[in-house]
Design a protein around this motif. Structure first.
Motif, PDB file in Angstrom:
ATOM      1  N   ARG A  13       0.837  -1.198   0.000  1.00 50.69           N
ATOM      2  CA  ARG A  13       0.000   0.000   0.000  1.00 50.69           C
ATOM      3  C   ARG A  13       0.873   1.250   0.000  1.00 50.69           C
ATOM      4  O   ARG A  13       0.583   2.234  -0.680  1.00 50.69           O
ATOM      5  N   LEU A  14       1.978   1.195   0.764  1.00 50.49           N
ATOM      6  CA  LEU A  14       2.889   2.345   0.822  1.00 50.49           C
ATOM      7  C   LEU A  14       3.517   2.602  -0.542  1.00 50.49           C
ATOM      8  O   LEU A  14       3.703   3.732  -0.948  1.00 50.49           O
TER       9      LEU A  14
ATOM     10  N   ALA B 112       6.154   8.816   3.060  1.00 56.90           N
ATOM     11  CA  ALA B 112       5.088   9.195   3.983  1.00 56.90           C
ATOM     12  C   ALA B 112       5.394  10.544   4.605  1.00 56.90           C
ATOM     13  O   ALA B 112       6.550  10.953   4.687  1.00 56.90           O
ATOM     14  N   VAL B 150       1.861   8.896   1.653  1.00 54.71           N
ATOM     15  CA  VAL B 150       0.733   8.908   2.582  1.00 54.71           C
ATOM     16  C   VAL B 150       0.932  10.015   3.614  1.00 54.71           C
ATOM     17  O   VAL B 150       2.062  10.400   3.921  1.00 54.71           O
ATOM     18  N   THR B 152      -0.253  11.542   7.454  1.00 54.65           N
ATOM     19  CA  THR B 152      -0.939  11.197   8.694  1.00 54.65           C
ATOM     20  C   THR B 152      -0.567  12.129   9.847  1.00 54.65           C
ATOM     21  O   THR B 152       0.534  12.644   9.906  1.00 54.65           O
ATOM     22  N   VAL B 170      -3.383   6.681   5.616  1.00 55.73           N
ATOM     23  CA  VAL B 170      -3.151   7.100   4.238  1.00 55.73           C
ATOM     24  C   VAL B 170      -3.277   8.594   4.018  1.00 55.73           C
ATOM     25  O   VAL B 170      -2.464   9.197   3.328  1.00 55.73           O
ATOM     26  N   ASN B 171      -4.308   9.192   4.601  1.00 55.93           N
ATOM     27  CA  ASN B 171      -4.493  10.615   4.323  1.00 55.93           C
ATOM     28  C   ASN B 171      -5.385  11.246   5.380  1.00 55.93           C
ATOM     29  O   ASN B 171      -6.056  10.557   6.130  1.00 55.93           O
ATOM     30  N   TYR B 232      -9.009   6.579  -0.763  1.00 53.94           N
ATOM     31  CA  TYR B 232      -7.700   6.275  -0.175  1.00 53.94           C
ATOM     32  C   TYR B 232      -7.627   4.970   0.603  1.00 53.94           C
ATOM     33  O   TYR B 232      -6.586   4.328   0.621  1.00 53.94           O
ATOM     34  N   GLY B 233      -8.696   4.631   1.302  1.00 50.68           N
ATOM     35  CA  GLY B 233      -8.570   3.466   2.175  1.00 50.68           C
ATOM     36  C   GLY B 233      -9.919   2.889   2.537  1.00 50.68           C
ATOM     37  O   GLY B 233     -10.923   3.188   1.901  1.00 50.68           O
ATOM     38  N   ASP B 269      -5.871   2.214   5.774  1.00 50.56           N
ATOM     39  CA  ASP B 269      -6.062   1.122   4.843  1.00 50.56           C
ATOM     40  C   ASP B 269      -5.569  -0.118   5.562  1.00 50.56           C
ATOM     41  O   ASP B 269      -4.425  -0.175   6.008  1.00 50.56           O
TER      42      ASP B 269
END
Lengths: 272, 317
Positions: A13-14, B112, B150, B152, B170-171, B232-233, B269
């Motif tokens: 997913r990353l 990220a 991503v 967070t 994710v967001n 996104y998830g 996710d």
């Protein structure tokens, strides 16, 4: 040196390899990160945020200045409005197929435009047992409700109990004023105002008894996390609400032998 | 040799400042970043410049042990004039700021952005608010740069714990809804169930019309949140939500109720039913917490004066 403990699907997913197309829809919850982790650890999955609100016109009741008594109209209003908000929340939980609602918060807000109109909101996260175990349902097969956080929920299950229902008791009380002569007599002395002590005791007692009665009705063994607090919702002076709230619990099957419950490890944190 | 060593105003500095402003203006108009920002980010990414992170040493330790490296501090800002709706303005401001944050993170080859702080500044200019996001871009060892890193709000320690449990934050998403309640009719004075609170009454009433309306507004804002999260998830953790009901009078429209609601959350996710690798050990910390040490404080009482009497409500020793 790659002791990277991140599971493969998370890595995918990353990388953006896996797209976020989950057929099962999307859950919402007001959990913090740690609550989310612990609820999953306890074997439950969040399904959705459950909300119940009730906008309530609170009636008016007068009490003689020199009498200490319960204001039944107000007690009843505070109780039934909360109950309505809770039951609407429970309905939402049921409609999304939740086994229970945890982290329930009950909030009371006064509307700016009318002092007699209060908004009661009950908010919590609906959860389901990850493998479909049906034994966690609350009273009469309805979703259980609890004001415990995700962390406390994990701990409660590990102590061998399950939550049944959030129980509450409310008592709005008018505390009598003292006559002028009596007040004059007390000037400069330490005197217990027994009528005050008695009134506060009585109001608190009534609120607790009502909560206990609810727990009994729910078939609980006990009530954890009892919070007893006083509040005044813009009423006249000398009118106080005593509100008791807690989670009624029941042993998971039969009470676990205490020896299998892990002892907490004592630690001393060295960073300050 | 500091930057501010000269004491006198430097004409060169004034010219440079104007140049930079022009570059910002051009970049924002074209939806990209000015050259000097890109240079800073690329420099940090290549290791030519030192990394910058909001992490504490403890967080750095956890990051190292999980193969995560800090790269640079990245930001996104959007100053927005909210015309029609405060609620929707908020949602739009945050969405734009988040998109700009992601753009910066992608420039420094990050995977990220963590520990994102959400800030608003009221500029004192009426209905203009500035929405700013500040976070730390990180790279995960062995992963190629992401086109959409991503984002967070969780701290470094929580980020690592989530990843271990197979949960990817994710967001940041925002859901909002605003609605007027106009078509209601106040019932006659003695109806059993009044529609709104216009009449004064001695009795208790459940104003179900208003209650259901507010419930509907909340539900709509949550479904807006889900709508945006779907991209996104498969889940949203949203501890921040706010809603309210207002009563508004105007000559043209009469009495109306305005319900508004906003929720901000983190999209995650995750696979259902994945088992987290941790075992949990209950502990009792022997260090006295601040709460406990307050128990010894004898001053936690309140005094109310009413007439010539003093009531001591709650004395704790």
């Amino acid at each position: 040196m790659n002791a990277n403990p991140i599971p493969q699907h998370a890595v995918d997913r990353l990388k953006g390899l896996r797209n976020a197309n989950h057929p099962g829809g999307i859950f919402t919850s007001d959990f913090s990160v740690n609550e989310f982790l612990l609820v999953r650890k306890a074997g439950f999955e969040p399904v959705g945020l459950c909300l119940g609100s009730c906008i309530y016109h609170v009636g008016i009741q007068y009490a003689l200045w020199n009498s200490s008594r319960e204001m039944e109209v107000l007690s009843q209003a505070m109780y039934s409005a909360r109950e309505l908000a809770m039951s609407r929340m429970r309905e939402e939980a049921q409609s999304m197929g939740a086994d229970g609602v945890i982290g329930v918060r009950l909030e009371v807000k006064r509307m700016e435009w009318n002092a007699h109109v209060l908004e009661f909101v009950a908010i919590g996260t609906g959860v389901v047992h990850a493998t479909g175990h049906q034994g966690f349902k609350g009273v009469k097969g309805q979703p259980f409700t609890s004001d415990l956080s995700g962390q406390d929920f994990w701990t409660l299950l590990h102590a061998g109990y399950r939550p049944l229902e959030m129980v509450m008791g409310s008592c709005v009380y008018h505390v009598a004023r003292q006559g002028a002569l009596k007040s004059m007599a007390n000037v400069g002395r330490n005197v217990e105002l027994t009528n005050f002590s008695q009134a506060l005791y009585d109001a608190r007692e009534i609120a607790m008894e009502r909560m206990q009665h609810e727990a009994l009705q729910a078939g609980a063994e006990g009530v954890v996390g009892v919070d007893l607090h006083e509040g005044s919702h813009a009423w006249q002076p000398h009118i106080i609400e005593f509100f008791a709230v807690g989670t009624a619990v029941k042993p998971i099957t039969t009470e676990q032998d205490a020896s299998i419950i892990p002892d907490p490890q004592l630690v001393l944190s060295v960073n300050s | 040799m500091g930057f501010f060593g000269r004491g006198k105003s430097d004409p060169e500095a004034g010219r440079r400042s104007l140049e930079r402003q022009a570059m910002w203006e051009q970049a924002l108009a074209q939806n990209r970043l000015p050259g000097f920002v890109a240079d800073r980010l690329k420099g940090a990414a290549s290791g030519a410049m030192p990394w910058m992170a909001t992490m504490t040493p403890a967080e750095l330790l956890v990051m190292r042990s999980h193969g995560i490296r800090p790269v640079a501090t990245v930001t996104g800002t959007c100053a927005l004039h909210y015309g029609f709706s405060w609620t929707r303005g908020h949602a739009e401001g945050w969405r734009t700021a988040a998109a700009r944050l992601v753009e910066e993170a992608a420039l420094c080859n990050a995977n990220a952005v963590i520990d994102v702080k959400m800030r608003t500044t009221n500029l004192g200019l009426g209905s203009i608010t500035d929405y700013t996001l500040v976070g730390t871009a990180v790279k995960i060892e062995g992963l190629p740069p992401s086109r959409h890193p991503v984002v967070t709000t969780v701290s470094a320690i929580e980020f690592a714990r989530l990843l271990e449990a197979g949960i990817v934050p994710v967001n940041i998403v925002v859901g909002a809804h605003i609605e007027f309640l106009t078509n209601f009719r106040a019932g006659p004075l003695n109806t059993a169930a009044p529609v709104d609170d216009t009449m004064i009454s001695l009795k208790n009433y459940d104003l179900s019309l208003l209650g259901n309306f507010l419930q509907h507004v909340r539900t709509q804002s949550m479904s807006d949140l889900r709508q945006h999260a779907r991209e996104y998830g498969n889940g949203v953790l949203a501890p921040t939500h706010f809603s309210e009901l207002q009563k508004i009078h105007s000559a043209a429209e009469g009495t109306r109720y305005l319900g508004r609601s906003i929720a901000i959350g983190t999209v995650v996710d995750t696979k259902a039913r994945i088992d987290a690798p941790h075992s949990i050990m209950p502990i009792v910390d022997l260090r006295d917490s601040d709460d406990l040490s307050n128990c010894g404080n004898p001053h936690a009482f309140s005094i109310e004066t009413g007439g010539n009497r003093v009531e001591m409500i709650n004395v704790a020793f």
